[in-house]
Scaffold this active site. Structure first.
Site, PDB file in Angstrom:
ATOM      1  N   TYR A   1       0.335  -1.310   0.334  1.00  0.00           N
ATOM      2  CA  TYR A   1      -0.441  -0.242  -0.526  1.00  0.00           C
ATOM      3  C   TYR A   1       0.871   1.182  -0.015  1.00  0.00           C
ATOM      4  CZ  TYR A   1      -3.724  -2.945   1.465  1.00  0.00           C
ATOM      5  OH  TYR A   1      -4.614  -3.903   1.899  1.00  0.00           O
TER       6      TYR A   1
ATOM      7  N   HIS B   1       0.585 -11.488   2.432  1.00  0.00           N
ATOM      8  CA  HIS B   1       0.210 -10.655   1.492  1.00  0.00           C
ATOM      9  C   HIS B   1      -0.633 -11.842   0.633  1.00  0.00           C
ATOM     10  CE1 HIS B   1      -1.353  -6.478   0.362  1.00  0.00           C
ATOM     11  NE2 HIS B   1      -2.219  -7.638   0.670  1.00  0.00           N
TER      12      HIS B   1
END
Length: 269
Positions: free
Chosen positions: A57, A118
């Site tokens: 992010y 992730h």
């Protein structure tokens, strides 16, 4: 705020805030980081203490800044971040150490409450080798809990069988139209808490109309109905909003209960 206990005894708020567009120009996922903590500050004011970010992010530093600016003790927050499931980050111990240290620095903390892989990749053995490095950080208390994200049943089963520390969380896509009930059930059966990312995303107009109708009986919005349904499944959920009022609304889901008939109708969406 209600809490749920992970398989290592750590407690986590059942509702957190997603952050993947926070602190970015035009609130765009790919936008340049502008270090604007407005949305994070309003979420903290609303009562959020659980925040979910990730290396990919690019805004771990914005989350860390907002926590510092809040003046609230770091220990009162539950911070989740994620290491990308790819060779540049998980390919060897040196790369993993670099990633973890970068997350700690960006978040301005000496520990992270939950650190997730992730995404899975092709080699189960290579994934497990990287996981064992993360286990060392758990032993040191630097990572309080570790988990996975987007893992299917086969991948999760491999970790359950071979890992020294079982994943505490499996963060998965879950929203109206793609609840992912099977992996939710499998995770829970094995003592792993499922966590919903994008819980309010990709909701069709038809589904929204049904959810809105259900919510009318409780004076709740369609989004509140979705969050309540996911909590009823035994999940953690991390809705995201840039709007201060909707942030508050997303926490106001502990004063009503869905009926079995309503849950079945929602499950069929």
């Amino acid at each position: 705020m209600e809490l749920i206990r992970l398989n290592n005894g750590l407690e986590i708020e059942v509702i957190g805030s997603g952050t993947n567009t926070f602190g970015k120009e035009d609130r765009n996922y790919m936008g340049a980081i502008n270090n604007d903590t407005t949305e994070l500050a309003s979420a903290i004011t609303a009562g959020y203490r659980h925040f979910d970010t990730a290396i990919s992010y690019r805004n771990e530093g914005v989350v860390g800044l907002a926590v510092k600016e809040s003046g609230i003790d770091r220990d009162d927050f539950f911070l989740t971040s994620k290491i990308p499931g790819e060779p540049d980050y998980m390919g060897n111990e040196e790369a993993i150490i670099k990633a973890v240290e970068s997350s700690l620095k960006a978040l301005q903390t000496d520990y992270i409450d939950l650190y997730l892989v992730h995404h899975p990749w092709d080699s189960l053995e290579d994934m497990l080798a990287g996981w064992r490095v993360l286990e060392k950080y758990v032993d040191q208390g630097v990572l309080k809990a570790i988990g996975v994200s987007n893992f299917n049943e086969e991948q999760l089963a491999y970790f359950i069988e071979h890992a020294r520390i079982k994943p505490a969380v499996n963060q998965i896509e879950s929203h109206a139209g793609k609840w992912n009930h099977e992996i939710i059930a499998y995770s829970l059966e094995n003592g792993i808490i499922p966590e919903a990312w994008g819980p309010l995303s990709r909701t069709t107009d038809e589904a929204r109309a049904i959810l809105t109708e259900i919510g009318k009986a409780y004076n709740k919005t369609w989004a509140q109905v979705v969050i309540r349904y996911q909590l009823d499944l035994g999940m953690i959920t991390i809705p995201k909003s840039h709007n201060a009022e909707r942030q508050k609304d997303n926490l106001a889901v502990f004063d009503f209960e869905l009926t079995e008939t309503e849950r079945k109708k929602i499950a069929a969406l």
